[in-house]
Design a protein around this motif. Structure first.
Motif, PDB file in Angstrom:
ATOM      1  N   LEU A 198      62.632  -3.385 -12.291  1.00  0.00           N
ATOM      2  CA  LEU A 198      63.085  -4.548 -11.537  1.00  0.00           C
ATOM      3  C   LEU A 198      64.572  -4.408 -11.242  1.00  0.00           C
ATOM      4  CD1 LEU A 198      60.707  -5.588 -13.533  1.00  0.00           C
ATOM      5  CD2 LEU A 198      61.625  -7.853 -13.053  1.00  0.00           C
ATOM      6  N   HIS A 199      64.973  -4.755 -10.027  1.00  0.00           N
ATOM      7  CA  HIS A 199      66.382  -4.836  -9.670  1.00  0.00           C
ATOM      8  C   HIS A 199      66.612  -6.215  -9.041  1.00  0.00           C
ATOM      9  CE1 HIS A 199      67.344  -0.520 -10.273  1.00  0.00           C
ATOM     10  NE2 HIS A 199      66.070  -0.366  -9.974  1.00  0.00           N
ATOM     11  N   ASP A 221      51.914   5.010 -10.907  1.00  0.00           N
ATOM     12  CA  ASP A 221      52.847   5.753 -10.052  1.00  0.00           C
ATOM     13  C   ASP A 221      53.468   4.798  -9.033  1.00  0.00           C
ATOM     14  OD1 ASP A 221      50.877   5.332  -8.097  1.00  0.00           O
ATOM     15  OD2 ASP A 221      50.015   7.324  -8.349  1.00  0.00           O
ATOM     16  N   ARG A 222      53.949   5.353  -7.938  1.00  0.00           N
ATOM     17  CA  ARG A 222      54.706   4.586  -6.945  1.00  0.00           C
ATOM     18  C   ARG A 222      53.921   3.432  -6.337  1.00  0.00           C
ATOM     19  NH1 ARG A 222      52.581   8.893  -4.391  1.00  0.00           N
ATOM     20  NH2 ARG A 222      51.603   8.545  -2.353  1.00  0.00           N
ATOM     21  N   PHE A 254      61.865  -3.729  -6.286  1.00  0.00           N
ATOM     22  CA  PHE A 254      61.169  -2.877  -7.247  1.00  0.00           C
ATOM     23  C   PHE A 254      61.285  -1.425  -6.796  1.00  0.00           C
ATOM     24  CE2 PHE A 254      58.995  -6.971  -6.921  1.00  0.00           C
ATOM     25  CZ  PHE A 254      59.073  -7.416  -8.229  1.00  0.00           C
ATOM     26  N   ARG A 255      61.466  -0.535  -7.754  1.00  0.00           N
ATOM     27  CA  ARG A 255      61.453   0.889  -7.432  1.00  0.00           C
ATOM     28  C   ARG A 255      60.538   1.595  -8.414  1.00  0.00           C
ATOM     29  NH1 ARG A 255      63.899   4.546 -10.716  1.00  0.00           N
ATOM     30  NH2 ARG A 255      65.187   3.670 -12.396  1.00  0.00           N
ATOM     31  N   GLU A 256      59.909   2.654  -7.969  1.00  0.00           N
ATOM     32  CA  GLU A 256      59.087   3.435  -8.883  1.00  0.00           C
ATOM     33  C   GLU A 256      59.989   4.057  -9.942  1.00  0.00           C
ATOM     34  OE1 GLU A 256      57.465   7.255  -7.650  1.00  0.00           O
ATOM     35  OE2 GLU A 256      58.486   7.026  -5.727  1.00  0.00           O
ATOM     36  N   ALA A 257      59.482   4.171 -11.152  1.00  0.00           N
ATOM     37  CA  ALA A 257      60.286   4.686 -12.260  1.00  0.00           C
ATOM     38  C   ALA A 257      59.392   5.449 -13.230  1.00  0.00           C
ATOM     39  CB  ALA A 257      60.983   3.537 -12.984  1.00  0.00           C
ATOM     40  N   ALA A 301      54.008  -4.426  -5.505  1.00  0.00           N
ATOM     41  CA  ALA A 301      54.883  -5.518  -5.908  1.00  0.00           C
ATOM     42  C   ALA A 301      55.843  -5.898  -4.790  1.00  0.00           C
ATOM     43  CB  ALA A 301      55.664  -5.133  -7.162  1.00  0.00           C
ATOM     44  N   THR A 302      56.322  -4.914  -4.066  1.00  0.00           N
ATOM     45  CA  THR A 302      57.224  -5.185  -2.944  1.00  0.00           C
ATOM     46  C   THR A 302      56.523  -5.998  -1.864  1.00  0.00           C
ATOM     47  OG1 THR A 302      58.498  -3.173  -3.391  1.00  0.00           O
ATOM     48  CG2 THR A 302      58.641  -4.100  -1.154  1.00  0.00           C
ATOM     49  N   GLU A 303      55.244  -5.724  -1.659  1.00  0.00           N
ATOM     50  CA  GLU A 303      54.474  -6.452  -0.652  1.00  0.00           C
ATOM     51  C   GLU A 303      54.367  -7.946  -0.949  1.00  0.00           C
ATOM     52  OE1 GLU A 303      53.000  -5.575   2.325  1.00  0.00           O
ATOM     53  OE2 GLU A 303      54.338  -3.846   2.056  1.00  0.00           O
ATOM     54  N   LEU A 304      54.539  -8.326  -2.191  1.00  0.00           N
ATOM     55  CA  LEU A 304      54.489  -9.753  -2.534  1.00  0.00           C
ATOM     56  C   LEU A 304      55.677 -10.532  -1.983  1.00  0.00           C
ATOM     57  CD1 LEU A 304      53.364  -9.714  -6.284  1.00  0.00           C
ATOM     58  CD2 LEU A 304      51.964 -10.261  -4.294  1.00  0.00           C
TER      59      LEU A 304
END
Length: 434
Positions: A355-356, A316-317, A333-336, A323-326
């Motif tokens: 990934l964006h 989930d999210r 990154f967005r949840e999908a 990943a964003t914390e890295l």
């Protein structure tokens, strides 16, 4: 879990303009948008414009797939207004200056109808009547015998690569080079752009213990080279050991391409090199996220965004948040949530992330792939490796075992730094573009 500034800068030097300037001279520091005023001419465009003189009097066979196309203006038909984007086999077959007698199809086939791990087999091409031979995963004497049976004396190679070691077309090239030596054939390689630039090599270098069709020889996971440059490297470093001597090799380089050019700067038409490589954006992520093939997560096959969507049941999210914390460079990154139409989790709704890439000049696909593996391994209790396949993709078991041991992105990247540095020095000798 964020990368330290020191390590981050060291990694960015591998992909940024600073590294390009060091490795390829001051001209390479120009940003990709500056290329928009230039016209990139592929190796085939130049070969045709020269009247196919390299092929004069030869019985020619060509290794190609749907990416072997003209951009217009290179054939007699286009000169009379009936041109456009045409396949080079159709163009050459219709041109009396070329004696094209055979076609050799790689993975996915000459016309590109087969999925991953498949080919089209032996058949006669309905459009031209030419015999099409299946070369997928064939090498050595077996492939040499195919060349001999075809009756050609010159083998031409023209396929669009995507810049990752585990994309099999470059190993079809390598296998063709070895087989051409064994069969006594001449090889001509026509160049096309590396769609994700040729700025620098990144990621682990293959350990020969993990050699396979997704990596025959020790090059970096993201090699940062064009097909012609790879052919020169293969011939200088690897083919003599495999075949006893170098292959008689001729190359036709591009004009107008620079190492900092992304594909959209070339003005060339994008033809998917394989069914799950629909756009240049896919290629940008692929060198890192293809590693997920070696896990029980979906790598996005069966969606419209393969290798950009990743997920599994139970995620989930929290993964996108971790990943964003890295704080990885150039990517959000967005949840999908998605339901693949085939491959892993077919027809089931799963969670994960997308990934964006917001700054491709600093985006490092290999570091991103490692960071995503590190975070999902910690978060998801059902995570599992397809260990043999993963190690072949990574070219080593070190990445997997370090992730299992709880190592972070910095430590894992440090483990491949020495061998990567050696490969970069060898690579420099074979670069041919500013």
């Amino acid at each position: 879990m964020a990368l330290s500034r020191r390590v981050l800068l060291g990694q960015l030097a591998a992909t940024g303009a600073a590294a390009a300037a060091v490795s390829a001279g001051p001209a390479a520091a120009q940003a990709a948008p500056g290329a928009r005023g230039r016209r990139v001419r592929t190796g085939f465009d130049r070969l045709a414009a020269d009247g196919y003189r390299l092929l004069d009097g030869r019985r020619v066979g060509i290794v190609t797939n749907p990416t072997g196309v003209t951009r217009g203006g290179t054939s007699r038909a286009s000169e009379t207004g009936r041109g456009g984007i045409r396949h080079l086999v159709d163009v050459m077959h219709a041109d009396p200056r070329v004696r094209l007698t055979a076609v050799f199809g790689p993975e996915h086939g000459f016309r590109g109808t087969a999925q991953a791990g498949g080919s089209e087999g032996r058949y006669d091409d309905p459009a031209t009547g030419l015999p099409v031979y299946d070369t997928y995963d064939k090498s050595g004497r077996e492939l040499a015998d195919i060349f001999t049976a075809s009756g050609v004396d010159t083998v031409v190679f023209d396929i669009q690569d995507v810049g990752a070691r585990f994309y099999t077309y470059i190993w079809t090239l390598y296998d063709c080079m070895v087989a051409a030596v064994l069969a006594g054939k001449r090889l001509v390689v026509l160049d096309r752009p590396n769609p994700v630039t040729g700025r620098a090599a990144t990621g682990p270098v293959l350990d020969r213990r993990y050699s396979s069709f997704v990596g025959r020889e020790p090059i970096a996971q993201a090699h940062g080279m064009t097909v012609v440059e790879l052919a020169l490297l293969f011939n200088g470093e690897f083919v003599p050991a495999a075949a006893g001597r170098p292959v008689p090799l001729e190359t036709v380089r591009m004009t107008g391409w620079r190492r900092t050019d992304f594909f959209d700067a070339t003005g060339l038409p994008w033809v998917p090199p394989s069914p799950n490589m629909p756009t240049p954006d896919t290629a940008l992520a692929y060198a890192g996220t293809c590693l997920f093939e070696g896990t029980n997560l979906s790598e996005g096959r069966g969606t419209t965004r393969p290798f950009e969507l990743l997920g599994a049941e139970g995620l989930d999210r929290r993964w996108a948040e971790a990943a964003t914390e890295l704080d990885l460079p150039g990517v959000y990154f967005r949840e999908a949530y998605f339901a693949p139409t085939f491959s892993k989790f077919q027809g089931r709704t799963i969670g994960g992330l997308q990934l964006h890439v917001h700054d491709r000049a600093v985006f490092d696909p290999v570091l991103t792939g490692i960071g995503l593996l590190v975070t999902v391994r910690r978060l998801w209790k059902d995570f599992a490796w397809r260990a043999d396949h993963f190690d072949r993709l990574a070219g080593t078991d070190t990445v997997r075992t370090m992730i299992d041991a709880g190592a972070g992105v910095e430590e894992i990247a440090g483990a491949w730094a020495e061998r990567l540095g050696r490969f970069r020095r060898v690579r420099e000798r074979y670069l041919r573009y500013p």
